[in-house]
Design a protein around this motif. Sequence first.
Motif, PDB file in Angstrom:
ATOM      1  N   LEU A  41       0.821  -1.211   0.000  1.00 28.54           N
ATOM      2  CA  LEU A  41       0.000   0.000   0.000  1.00 28.54           C
ATOM      3  C   LEU A  41       0.856   1.264   0.000  1.00 28.54           C
ATOM      4  O   LEU A  41       0.490   2.270  -0.601  1.00 28.54           O
ATOM      5  CB  LEU A  41      -0.939   0.014   1.204  1.00 28.54           C
ATOM      6  N   ALA A  42       2.006   1.210   0.641  1.00 25.79           N
ATOM      7  CA  ALA A  42       2.854   2.392   0.755  1.00 25.79           C
ATOM      8  C   ALA A  42       3.741   2.630  -0.466  1.00 25.79           C
ATOM      9  O   ALA A  42       4.057   3.776  -0.781  1.00 25.79           O
ATOM     10  CB  ALA A  42       3.736   2.271   2.003  1.00 25.79           C
ATOM     11  N   PHE A  43       4.130   1.583  -1.164  1.00 25.57           N
ATOM     12  CA  PHE A  43       5.180   1.756  -2.159  1.00 25.57           C
ATOM     13  C   PHE A  43       4.853   1.371  -3.592  1.00 25.57           C
ATOM     14  O   PHE A  43       5.599   1.712  -4.500  1.00 25.57           O
ATOM     15  CB  PHE A  43       6.425   0.950  -1.725  1.00 25.57           C
ATOM     16  N   VAL A  44       3.797   0.655  -3.837  1.00 23.72           N
ATOM     17  CA  VAL A  44       3.546   0.137  -5.177  1.00 23.72           C
ATOM     18  C   VAL A  44       2.841   1.164  -6.051  1.00 23.72           C
ATOM     19  O   VAL A  44       1.954   1.884  -5.594  1.00 23.72           O
ATOM     20  CB  VAL A  44       2.725  -1.170  -5.108  1.00 23.72           C
ATOM     21  N   LYS A  45       3.269   1.226  -7.293  1.00 23.32           N
ATOM     22  CA  LYS A  45       2.626   2.083  -8.290  1.00 23.32           C
ATOM     23  C   LYS A  45       1.642   1.252  -9.105  1.00 23.32           C
ATOM     24  O   LYS A  45       1.655   0.032  -9.056  1.00 23.32           O
ATOM     25  CB  LYS A  45       3.680   2.646  -9.237  1.00 23.32           C
ATOM     26  N   ASP A  46       0.817   1.943  -9.902  1.00 26.11           N
ATOM     27  CA  ASP A  46      -0.119   1.217 -10.753  1.00 26.11           C
ATOM     28  C   ASP A  46       0.614   0.538 -11.908  1.00 26.11           C
ATOM     29  O   ASP A  46       1.785   0.811 -12.159  1.00 26.11           O
ATOM     30  CB  ASP A  46      -1.227   2.138 -11.269  1.00 26.11           C
ATOM     31  N   GLN A  47      -0.098  -0.351 -12.582  1.00 24.03           N
ATOM     32  CA  GLN A  47       0.461  -1.140 -13.689  1.00 24.03           C
ATOM     33  C   GLN A  47       1.645  -1.989 -13.218  1.00 24.03           C
ATOM     34  O   GLN A  47       2.619  -2.166 -13.936  1.00 24.03           O
ATOM     35  CB  GLN A  47       0.884  -0.250 -14.858  1.00 24.03           C
ATOM     36  N   SER A  48       1.550  -2.490 -12.006  1.00 20.20           N
ATOM     37  CA  SER A  48       2.631  -3.267 -11.417  1.00 20.20           C
ATOM     38  C   SER A  48       2.299  -4.748 -11.338  1.00 20.20           C
ATOM     39  O   SER A  48       1.142  -5.149 -11.411  1.00 20.20           O
ATOM     40  CB  SER A  48       2.936  -2.765  -9.997  1.00 20.20           C
TER      41      SER A  48
END
Length: 119
Positions: A41-48
């Motif tokens: 939740l803190a570090f992931v970007k979209d399209q991952s």
Amino acid sequence: MLLSEIKSILNADVLSGEDDAALNEKDIHTACGCDLMSDVLAFVKDQSLLLTGLINSQVIRTAEMMDIVAICFVRGKTPTEDVIELAREKGITLMHTSYPLYLACGKLYEKGLGGRCDA
């Protein structure tokens, strides 16, 4: 990187979501290897792509919130059918590989798939 390339690099099996044609259309921008959903939740970007050893429904719910395109379960783990069905409902591709988390992330990084750049 196309999801089909990731499938090949990780010798992964698709559990839900895509046929080979669709795998050639999904473009993954970054990857995250993590078992703590709070870190996702803190570090992931979209399209991952999320690589994880957790196989519960919370992984699918977290992926949905973060616009994660696909999840690859590591260490040969396979979620239950209800978790796979939830991913289908949410349009999230699921795969699994026999590689451990560290090695799976390393293989993808070696082929050019990066992680979060602004950490």
